[in-house]
Design a protein around this motif. Structure first.
Motif, PDB file in Angstrom:
ATOM      1  N   CYS A 217       0.857  -1.185   0.000  1.00  0.00           N
ATOM      2  CA  CYS A 217       0.000   0.000   0.000  1.00  0.00           C
ATOM      3  C   CYS A 217       0.893   1.235   0.000  1.00  0.00           C
ATOM      4  N   GLN A 218       0.497   2.242  -0.752  1.00  0.00           N
ATOM      5  CA  GLN A 218       1.251   3.489  -0.780  1.00  0.00           C
ATOM      6  C   GLN A 218       1.132   4.163   0.579  1.00  0.00           C
TER       7      GLN A 218
ATOM      8  N   HIS B 284       4.955   0.953  -4.798  1.00  0.00           N
ATOM      9  CA  HIS B 284       3.558   0.495  -4.816  1.00  0.00           C
ATOM     10  C   HIS B 284       3.044   0.170  -6.217  1.00  0.00           C
TER      11      HIS B 284
END
Length: 123
Positions: free
Chosen positions: A20-21, A48
């Motif tokens: 996940c960013q 990501h």
């Protein structure tokens, strides 16, 4: 007796999942030619979107497969810290390393220095 021995093979699909960013994902692995024997490690750091940021393969001298797993993870984390990457998701394939890091299993005395180094880097 030898005729009764079998090696079972299991096929399992393995898929890399994006972090996940704003996290980056560091996948590392270690190996030993014998156990103990010559060891080495490697890893890859991706963003990501799956884009490679850094990859490495390093000789680690003589040791065990578990030592190689720990040292490969330490090398990757150390590189990330040196280059300003601090939001890292570390992924390893060794269940023992995962259990040692999460303190679910007691670490063998001969590997304590390697796990301490990795824990220090993570902090």
């Amino acid at each position: 007796m030898v005729e009764k021995c079998r090696q079972e093979t299991m096929v399992r699909i393995v898929k890399w999942e994006k972090p996940c960013q704003p996290l980056l994902k560091l996948n590392t692995d270690g190996s030993a030619l014998s156990n103990p024997g010559q060891i080495g490690g490697g890893g890859i750091l991706r963003d990501h979107l799956g884009r490679m940021i850094y990859a490495f393969a390093i000789p680690l001298g003589t040791g065990t497969n578990n030592q190689a797993e720990l040292q490969a993870a330490s090398h990757g984390i150390f590189w990330c810290i040196q280059h300003g990457y601090k939001k890292i998701h570390l992924e390893v394939d060794s269940k023992l390393v995962i259990k040692w890091l999460s303190k679910q299993l007691t670490l063998p005395w001969n590997l304590q220095q390697y796990i301490r180094e990795l824990q220090h880097l993570v902090q």
